[in-house]
Write an enzyme that holds these catalytic residues in place. Structure first.
Site, PDB file in Angstrom:
ATOM      1  N   THR A  73       0.832  -1.207   0.000  1.00 57.12           N
ATOM      2  CA  THR A  73       0.000   0.000   0.000  1.00 57.12           C
ATOM      3  C   THR A  73       0.867   1.258   0.000  1.00 57.12           C
ATOM      4  O   THR A  73       0.601   2.208  -0.744  1.00 57.12           O
ATOM      5  CB  THR A  73      -0.928  -0.012   1.241  1.00 57.12           C
ATOM      6  N   ASN A 151      -6.150  -9.274  -7.687  1.00 56.88           N
ATOM      7  CA  ASN A 151      -6.124 -10.092  -6.473  1.00 56.88           C
ATOM      8  C   ASN A 151      -7.324 -11.024  -6.365  1.00 56.88           C
ATOM      9  O   ASN A 151      -7.240 -12.072  -5.738  1.00 56.88           O
ATOM     10  CB  ASN A 151      -6.039  -9.203  -5.231  1.00 56.88           C
ATOM     11  N   GLN A 179       0.304  -8.869  -6.442  1.00 56.48           N
ATOM     12  CA  GLN A 179      -0.131 -10.268  -6.600  1.00 56.48           C
ATOM     13  C   GLN A 179       0.710 -11.043  -7.611  1.00 56.48           C
ATOM     14  O   GLN A 179       0.569 -12.255  -7.729  1.00 56.48           O
ATOM     15  CB  GLN A 179      -1.608 -10.322  -7.031  1.00 56.48           C
ATOM     16  N   SER A 199       4.821  -6.571  -2.381  1.00 62.79           N
ATOM     17  CA  SER A 199       4.596  -6.724  -0.938  1.00 62.79           C
ATOM     18  C   SER A 199       5.142  -8.070  -0.458  1.00 62.79           C
ATOM     19  O   SER A 199       4.853  -9.106  -1.071  1.00 62.79           O
ATOM     20  CB  SER A 199       3.092  -6.647  -0.669  1.00 62.79           C
ATOM     21  N   GLY A 200       5.889  -8.041   0.639  1.00 63.96           N
ATOM     22  CA  GLY A 200       6.525  -9.252   1.141  1.00 63.96           C
ATOM     23  C   GLY A 200       5.561 -10.373   1.501  1.00 63.96           C
ATOM     24  O   GLY A 200       5.800 -11.541   1.195  1.00 63.96           O
ATOM     25  N   HIS A 201       4.440 -10.006   2.155  1.00 59.01           N
ATOM     26  CA  HIS A 201       3.609 -11.079   2.730  1.00 59.01           C
ATOM     27  C   HIS A 201       2.830 -11.875   1.693  1.00 59.01           C
ATOM     28  O   HIS A 201       2.155 -12.842   2.045  1.00 59.01           O
ATOM     29  CB  HIS A 201       2.708 -10.538   3.845  1.00 59.01           C
ATOM     30  N   THR A 237      14.049   4.316   9.851  1.00 59.59           N
ATOM     31  CA  THR A 237      15.025   3.236  10.063  1.00 59.59           C
ATOM     32  C   THR A 237      14.512   1.951   9.439  1.00 59.59           C
ATOM     33  O   THR A 237      13.345   1.589   9.609  1.00 59.59           O
ATOM     34  CB  THR A 237      15.265   3.053  11.579  1.00 59.59           C
ATOM     35  N   CYS A 325      -9.407  -7.066   2.354  1.00 62.32           N
ATOM     36  CA  CYS A 325      -9.705  -5.729   2.880  1.00 62.32           C
ATOM     37  C   CYS A 325     -11.199  -5.442   2.866  1.00 62.32           C
ATOM     38  O   CYS A 325     -11.661  -4.590   3.595  1.00 62.32           O
ATOM     39  CB  CYS A 325      -8.989  -4.677   2.054  1.00 62.32           C
TER      40      CYS A 325
END
Ligand SMILES: Cc1ncc(COP(=O)(O)O)c(C=O)c1O
Length: 408
Positions: A73, A151, A179, A199-201, A237, A325
């Site tokens: 996002t 998605n 996706q 996106s990593g997840h 960071t 979502c």
């Protein structure tokens, strides 16, 4: 229920063991700040750099073109805002009806601040109206943003053609590839894309890490302001452990892309074919010729998707009735609505999305449980009871008859 059967991998994925193992030292002993001058912190930066190289290799980019973010996002927000802010003479943004809310709601916010937003429609199979795209993408356009893969349906869009179209009018091109990355091959050196979000997840890395690709030479205005991290392009960071995890996840995806694509496609097809053979009045939604290998979206007509999900859940089977979502709302999904699905089909749509950790036994178990669930729900569905589909073939539409008997 002793085991979860997880067919909801477009919502999120399990963190791979290799990923978790690689992350652990950065959550324990190696806690230094990568920006520190001292060796203890500085050594950590080498691991962030390795992760950047691994991720760049997965998408065919150069490491300097990769900016780590907190999620997909954020990457989407950053791309849209940057393209609008760096091109003040161009005031138009072109997106599609079926984008994720990360794009749709950012576009709405930009619209409130004076950007003209053009939303391209899709057809009944969720394919983009390319004539409309050719009409709408013009010299006013700052950015065209079209997702790589949807998605909900898994539909894959003609990204290269759209990027060329955007460039022919001097506009930039962004793709939300959240996706797609890790599921299908991506080579940004060939595709002429200016921005790409991931996106990593969604690829077996943890939640809370993503990345934005910005093609070398494209002007970029940082979305998150503050320190000088990420070469001044994204302050804050670094989430070192998750970045390291994303690097390992990218490496795993790249090394196993071919076998994994074949594997998840075979599971998906087995489930889809089994459903088609066993359950009447279903439809597979989307562009079945051009879609992600791991995704199927099936409408079980005349029943509520949420009821199907609840009954599947009793057997430990997890799927989804829309994007994660929007779950919680009983509105039909905006993607299926844009495709013009009738009410009775849009409400009964279930997405099954697979990963490397699923098995054929899980598919078979689901194929055992699903037909009685649908039959049971249809028994109590007034829509099904009065539908033409529930009448014998010899009955005409709308005629009253008892189930199983031909009309006089
Ligand atoms: C197409 C698409 N874009 C963006 C996102 C948002 O990604 P994240 O959850 O990392 O913010 C998702 C998540 O479901 C998605 O499917």
């Amino acid at each position: 229920m002793d085991k979860v059967i997880y067919f909801d991998n477009n919502a999120t994925t399990a963190v791979a063991k290799e990923v978790k193992d690689a992350m652990l030292p950065f959550l324990t002993d190696l806690y230094g700040n990568p920006s520190s001058i001292h060796h203890f912190g500085g050594q950590v930066m080498a691991h962030v750099d390795t992760a950047r190289e691994r991720l760049a290799a997965l998408i065919g980019a150069s490491p300097t073109e990769v900016i780590f973010t907190s999620c997909g996002t954020e990457a989407d927000n950053a791309a849209l805002w940057s393209a609008i802010l760096t091109q003040p003479t161009r005031r138009k943004l072109v997106i599609s009806q079926v984008e994720h809310s990360a794009i749709l709601n950012t576009a709405k916010e930009l619209e409130r601040r004076g950007t003209h937003v053009s939303i391209l429609p899709v057809d009944g199979n969720g394919r983009l109206d390319m004539d409309k795209a050719r009409e709408e993408i013009d010299e006013e356009t700052a950015l065209v943003s079209i997702m790589w893969a949807n998605n909900e349906t898994g539909n894959i869009f003609p990204i290269r053609e759209l990027a060329e179209l955007a460039h022919s009018k001097g506009a930039l091109f962004h793709t939300d590839a959240v996706q797609a990355v890790g599921k299908v091959p991506i080579n940004l050196k060939e595709d002429g894309i200016d921005f790409l979000s991931l996106s990593g997840h969604k690829l077996h890395a943890p939640k809370g890490v993503g990345a934005l690709y910005v093609r070398r030479g494209v002007r970029f205005h940082p979305f998150v302001q503050g320190g000088h991290q990420e070469s001044g392009r994204r302050a804050g960071t670094e989430n070192v452990a998750s970045i390291v995890g994303l690097g390992v996840a990218a490496e795993l995806a790249r090394a196993n892309m071919d076998t994994e694509q074949k594997y998840v496609r075979s599971l998906r097809d087995e489930l889809e074919q089994g459903v088609i053979a066993a359950i009447p009045s279903i439809r597979v939604n989307g562009d079945t010729e051009h879609r992600l290998p791991n995704t199927t979206n099936i409408s079980f007509e005349y029943v509520e998707g949420e009821s199907i999900l609840m009954l599947l859940d009793q057997f430990g089977i997890c799927a989804s009735s829309g994007s994660a979502c929007t779950t919680g709302s009983l509105e039909p999904s905006h993607v299926l609505s844009a495709m013009g699905l009738p009410y009775t089909a849009a409400h009964g749509a279930i997405r099954f999305s697979f990963s490397r950790y699923n098995t054929i036994d899980e598919v078979r178990f689901t194929l055992e449980k699903l037909p009685p669930i649908i039959a049971r729900l249809r028994e109590i569905s007034p829509y099904w009871q009065s539908s033409a589909a529930n009448k014998p073939a010899c009955c005409k539409m709308g005629e009253c008859c008892k189930k199983g008997e031909c009309c006089k």
